[in-house]
Design an enzyme around this catalytic site. Structure first.
Site, PDB file in Angstrom:
ATOM      1  N   SER A  96      -6.532 -14.062 -37.028  1.00 31.24           N
ATOM      2  CA  SER A  96      -5.241 -14.056 -37.715  1.00 31.24           C
ATOM      3  C   SER A  96      -5.432 -13.892 -39.223  1.00 31.24           C
ATOM      4  O   SER A  96      -5.909 -12.874 -39.682  1.00 31.24           O
ATOM      5  CB  SER A  96      -4.452 -15.319 -37.370  1.00 31.24           C
ATOM      6  OG  SER A  96      -3.075 -15.126 -37.605  1.00 31.24           O
ATOM      7  N   LYS A 103      21.305 -25.231 -43.195  1.00 31.55           N
ATOM      8  CA  LYS A 103      20.447 -26.032 -44.073  1.00 31.55           C
ATOM      9  C   LYS A 103      19.405 -26.821 -43.284  1.00 31.55           C
ATOM     10  O   LYS A 103      18.304 -27.076 -43.782  1.00 31.55           O
ATOM     11  CB  LYS A 103      21.307 -26.971 -44.930  1.00 31.55           C
ATOM     12  CG  LYS A 103      20.526 -27.758 -45.968  1.00 31.55           C
ATOM     13  CD  LYS A 103      19.845 -26.836 -46.965  1.00 31.55           C
ATOM     14  CE  LYS A 103      19.098 -27.626 -48.027  1.00 31.55           C
ATOM     15  NZ  LYS A 103      18.315 -26.737 -48.905  1.00 31.55           N
TER      16      LYS A 103
END
Length: 332
Positions: free
Chosen positions: A145, A197
């Site tokens: 990765s 949020k």
């Protein structure tokens, strides 16, 4: 206050006075002390791995562990770890050193943060473009990765046959503990300024709109990862997308896919870079992190001033956030 606490406080005070005195007198420190304890801002020393016939050299840098930007002083509490800011400064120093002809980055990492990986990538590209220095990557047991992301721009990449690499892609993870919270009677109370949020809140199911928002962010980071491989390895974008589906590859498989140039050990990588530079028998050095005397004093003071729970990392755990983070990371 107990006698034990008074003694601890006294020890901290003495260490603080010593630390301050050493800081004020650092310029007068002898060269022998400099060799033992780093007195400048450079938190590493040069260790010679091979002697050469001339002053020119190649530098070996190590990326061990998860690539994350953490407080560099935290390494004092562990024997091994990746120090992001220190590693970037090592790259910069090697780039500007006129005696350094080439750099080998020894990668042994499952990857890490998207931002940190991009910072290393950008630094490598700037060294190649501005200083025209060759950079080879030697993969250790794992370079997956983000570990591959930082290897992609290298002039050549070498791996062991059993190296775990690949895992090309982006991940963002969180936990949903809503059922567990309900079972033990925990209720979250959230006051928010906008609908999203508290996106990826662990105490409720994710909505489809929220999933779409996060997926768009993942997709943007994935496109960047693909572009890095396309540019670094000279592969067609469609081909990269076919192999960048998150799966891991062995070093041998990575060679067949042109993700890696060849199978070579670390020592063989060193030999290959020296031969390709064509400058004769260059010396080989490694930048290794060092502990300054002042760091040791600060560490002792911290250990004395913290209780046993803090030494076990509980204080750091409390400070951590559960906010979702984009990662180029291979997870088992």
């Amino acid at each position: 206050m107990s006698k034990k606490r008074w003694l601890a406080l006294l020890a901290v005070t003495v260490l603080f006075i010593l630390s301050t005195t050493i800081n004020l007198r650092a310029p007068a420190t002898s060269s022998n002390w400099d060799e033992l304890f780093s007195a400048d801002d450079r938190k590493w020393v040069e260790r010679t791995l091979r002697e050469g016939d001339r002053k020119e050299k190649i530098v070996v840098l190590d990326v061990n562990g998860v690539i994350q930007d953490q407080d560099d002083t935290s390494f004092l509490f562990s024997s091994v770890g990746y120090r992001h800011r220190t590693f970037l400064s090592m790259l910069e120093y090697a780039a500007k050193d006129p005696d350094v002809e080439g750099i080998i980055i020894r990668v042994n990492s499952p990857g890490g943060g998207v931002v940190e990986s991009a910072e290393i990538y950008d630094k490598i590209r700037s060294i190649q473009e501005e200083y025209f220095k060759k950079i080879y990557v030697s993969m250790g047991s794992m370079a997956a990765s983000g570990g591959y992301y930082i290897a992609a721009p290298a002039d050549k990449i070498f791996a062991n046959t059993s190296t775990i690499t690949g895992s090309l892609g982006v991940i963002m993870q969180s936990y949903n503990v809503s059922e567990l919270a309900e079972q033990i009677g925990i209720q979250e109370q959230t006051i928010k300024s906008g609908e999203y949020k508290d996106i990826m809140s662990p105490t409720r199911e994710m909505t489809e709109d929220e999933r779409a928002i996060l997926q768009s962010i993942i997709d943007d980071a994935y496109v960047e990862f693909v572009d890095v491989i396309v540019e670094g390895r000279g592969l067609p974008e469609e081909e990269v997308r076919n192999i960048a589906d998150g799966r891991i590859y062995s070093g041998s498989q990575a060679v067949q896919l042109d993700l890696v140039d060849d199978i070579k050990s670390y020592e063989e990588t060193v030999d290959a870079l020296i031969e390709d530079l064509g400058l004769g028998n260059l010396q080989v050095i490694r930048y290794e992190t060092s502990v300054g005397f002042n760091d040791l004093l600060q560490l002792s003071a911290q250990r004395l001033s913290m209780n046993q729970g803090d030494l076990l990392g509980l204080q750091q755990l409390v400070r951590q956030t559960n906010s979702p983070t984009l990662m180029y990371l291979y997870t088992k």
